[in-house]
Design a protein around this motif. Sequence first.
Motif, PDB file in Angstrom:
ATOM      1  N   MET A   1       0.847  -1.159   0.000  1.00  0.00           N
ATOM      2  CA  MET A   1       0.000   0.000   0.000  1.00  0.00           C
ATOM      3  C   MET A   1       0.906   1.239   0.000  1.00  0.00           C
ATOM      4  N   THR A   2       0.659   2.149  -0.907  1.00  0.00           N
ATOM      5  CA  THR A   2       1.479   3.356  -0.982  1.00  0.00           C
ATOM      6  C   THR A   2       1.052   4.348   0.094  1.00  0.00           C
ATOM      7  N   ASP A   3       1.916   5.332   0.362  1.00  0.00           N
ATOM      8  CA  ASP A   3       1.584   6.351   1.357  1.00  0.00           C
ATOM      9  C   ASP A   3       0.325   7.107   0.975  1.00  0.00           C
ATOM     10  N   ALA A   4       0.157   7.408  -0.326  1.00  0.00           N
ATOM     11  CA  ALA A   4      -1.027   8.152  -0.779  1.00  0.00           C
ATOM     12  C   ALA A   4      -2.293   7.347  -0.521  1.00  0.00           C
ATOM     13  N   VAL A   5      -2.244   6.059  -0.801  1.00  0.00           N
ATOM     14  CA  VAL A   5      -3.413   5.217  -0.580  1.00  0.00           C
ATOM     15  C   VAL A   5      -3.684   5.082   0.911  1.00  0.00           C
ATOM     16  N   SER A   6      -2.652   4.851   1.703  1.00  0.00           N
ATOM     17  CA  SER A   6      -2.880   4.661   3.127  1.00  0.00           C
ATOM     18  C   SER A   6      -3.376   5.946   3.786  1.00  0.00           C
ATOM     19  N   SER A   7      -2.890   7.103   3.355  1.00  0.00           N
ATOM     20  CA  SER A   7      -3.395   8.342   3.943  1.00  0.00           C
ATOM     21  C   SER A   7      -4.844   8.591   3.516  1.00  0.00           C
ATOM     22  N   SER A   8      -5.212   8.232   2.291  1.00  0.00           N
ATOM     23  CA  SER A   8      -6.604   8.360   1.839  1.00  0.00           C
ATOM     24  C   SER A   8      -7.506   7.418   2.629  1.00  0.00           C
ATOM     25  N   LEU A   9      -7.038   6.201   2.833  1.00  0.00           N
ATOM     26  CA  LEU A   9      -7.815   5.222   3.598  1.00  0.00           C
ATOM     27  C   LEU A   9      -7.980   5.693   5.041  1.00  0.00           C
ATOM     28  N   THR A  10      -6.918   6.219   5.610  1.00  0.00           N
ATOM     29  CA  THR A  10      -6.982   6.749   6.971  1.00  0.00           C
ATOM     30  C   THR A  10      -7.984   7.888   7.055  1.00  0.00           C
ATOM     31  N   ALA A  11      -8.016   8.735   6.050  1.00  0.00           N
ATOM     32  CA  ALA A  11      -8.963   9.851   6.034  1.00  0.00           C
ATOM     33  C   ALA A  11     -10.403   9.339   6.002  1.00  0.00           C
ATOM     34  N   VAL A  12     -10.670   8.295   5.203  1.00  0.00           N
ATOM     35  CA  VAL A  12     -12.012   7.716   5.134  1.00  0.00           C
ATOM     36  C   VAL A  12     -12.390   7.117   6.482  1.00  0.00           C
ATOM     37  N   ILE A  13     -11.480   6.368   7.069  1.00  0.00           N
ATOM     38  CA  ILE A  13     -11.742   5.746   8.372  1.00  0.00           C
ATOM     39  C   ILE A  13     -12.016   6.818   9.423  1.00  0.00           C
ATOM     40  N   ASP A  14     -11.193   7.853   9.446  1.00  0.00           N
ATOM     41  CA  ASP A  14     -11.389   8.943  10.408  1.00  0.00           C
ATOM     42  C   ASP A  14     -12.734   9.644  10.200  1.00  0.00           C
ATOM     43  N   LEU A  15     -13.101   9.847   8.939  1.00  0.00           N
ATOM     44  CA  LEU A  15     -14.385  10.476   8.625  1.00  0.00           C
ATOM     45  C   LEU A  15     -15.535   9.656   9.206  1.00  0.00           C
ATOM     46  N   ILE A  16     -15.542   8.370   8.922  1.00  0.00           N
ATOM     47  CA  ILE A  16     -16.628   7.506   9.376  1.00  0.00           C
ATOM     48  C   ILE A  16     -16.591   7.364  10.893  1.00  0.00           C
ATOM     49  N   ASP A  17     -15.393   7.289  11.472  1.00  0.00           N
ATOM     50  CA  ASP A  17     -15.270   7.218  12.937  1.00  0.00           C
ATOM     51  C   ASP A  17     -16.033   8.362  13.599  1.00  0.00           C
ATOM     52  N   GLY A  18     -15.848   9.567  13.096  1.00  0.00           N
ATOM     53  CA  GLY A  18     -16.507  10.728  13.694  1.00  0.00           C
ATOM     54  C   GLY A  18     -18.017  10.590  13.709  1.00  0.00           C
ATOM     55  N   TYR A  19     -18.578  10.134  12.605  1.00  0.00           N
ATOM     56  CA  TYR A  19     -20.026   9.958  12.541  1.00  0.00           C
ATOM     57  C   TYR A  19     -20.495   8.811  13.434  1.00  0.00           C
ATOM     58  N   MET A  20     -19.743   7.729  13.483  1.00  0.00           N
ATOM     59  CA  MET A  20     -20.135   6.590  14.311  1.00  0.00           C
ATOM     60  C   MET A  20     -20.080   6.950  15.799  1.00  0.00           C
ATOM     61  N   HIS A  21     -19.101   7.760  16.204  1.00  0.00           N
ATOM     62  CA  HIS A  21     -19.061   8.236  17.592  1.00  0.00           C
ATOM     63  C   HIS A  21     -20.288   9.089  17.897  1.00  0.00           C
ATOM     64  N   ARG A  22     -20.692   9.920  16.961  1.00  0.00           N
ATOM     65  CA  ARG A  22     -21.889  10.742  17.153  1.00  0.00           C
ATOM     66  C   ARG A  22     -23.127   9.874  17.333  1.00  0.00           C
ATOM     67  N   VAL A  23     -23.234   8.812  16.541  1.00  0.00           N
ATOM     68  CA  VAL A  23     -24.380   7.900  16.655  1.00  0.00           C
ATOM     69  C   VAL A  23     -24.439   7.331  18.070  1.00  0.00           C
ATOM     70  N   LEU A  24     -23.296   6.910  18.573  1.00  0.00           N
ATOM     71  CA  LEU A  24     -23.276   6.222  19.858  1.00  0.00           C
ATOM     72  C   LEU A  24     -23.384   7.151  21.060  1.00  0.00           C
ATOM     73  N   LYS A  25     -23.094   8.420  20.885  1.00  0.00           N
ATOM     74  CA  LYS A  25     -23.265   9.363  22.000  1.00  0.00           C
ATOM     75  C   LYS A  25     -24.733   9.503  22.360  1.00  0.00           C
ATOM     76  N   GLY A  26     -25.614   9.278  21.398  1.00  0.00           N
ATOM     77  CA  GLY A  26     -27.046   9.283  21.669  1.00  0.00           C
ATOM     78  C   GLY A  26     -27.679  10.649  21.800  1.00  0.00           C
ATOM     79  N   ARG A  27     -26.970  11.695  21.482  1.00  0.00           N
ATOM     80  CA  ARG A  27     -27.539  13.043  21.588  1.00  0.00           C
ATOM     81  C   ARG A  27     -28.277  13.453  20.324  1.00  0.00           C
ATOM     82  N   GLU A  28     -28.081  12.702  19.258  1.00  0.00           N
ATOM     83  CA  GLU A  28     -28.690  13.036  17.968  1.00  0.00           C
ATOM     84  C   GLU A  28     -29.439  11.817  17.444  1.00  0.00           C
TER      85      GLU A  28
END
Length: 136
Positions: A1-28
């Motif tokens: 996996m190249t650095d460009a691909v791994s940084s893009s994948l990390t960005a996608v994971i981080d993006l989804i992580d943020g939304y999934m944390h919001r779901v589980l906080k239960g405030r929304e």
Amino acid sequence: MTDAVSSSLTAVIDLIDGYMHRVLKGREDPVGVVEELKCALVELLLTDDVGNAGALYSIYADLSDIVDGYPFHYDDGTEMIAQREIRDAAWDWLSIPRSADGMKTYVDRWAARIAALPTTDGGRPFRGNSGRLEGE
């Protein structure tokens, strides 16, 4: 996996992580949070389908469609089922390995789980048989 691909994948994971944390906080409303996530994934898909973003979009679209009664209306339990499935998806997402393989496992698991949701119409299966109603 190249650095460009791994940084893009990390960005996608981080993006989804943020939304999934919001779901589980239960405030929304979990359905509303998933709707926002879908918009973010569409923006990502305009540039590239990094890390199965298209498959992830399909999963979250199916989960949010439950509340709209698609592909089948679950009567009084519709919203509860949608919220439960979205919370389960969030817990599952946050427990996967942070890698392309972890993401693929998640996509495969949730595609199968969504396909297995009870969907009957007048006692007949709604899904299955390549989308045809039983007997067609």
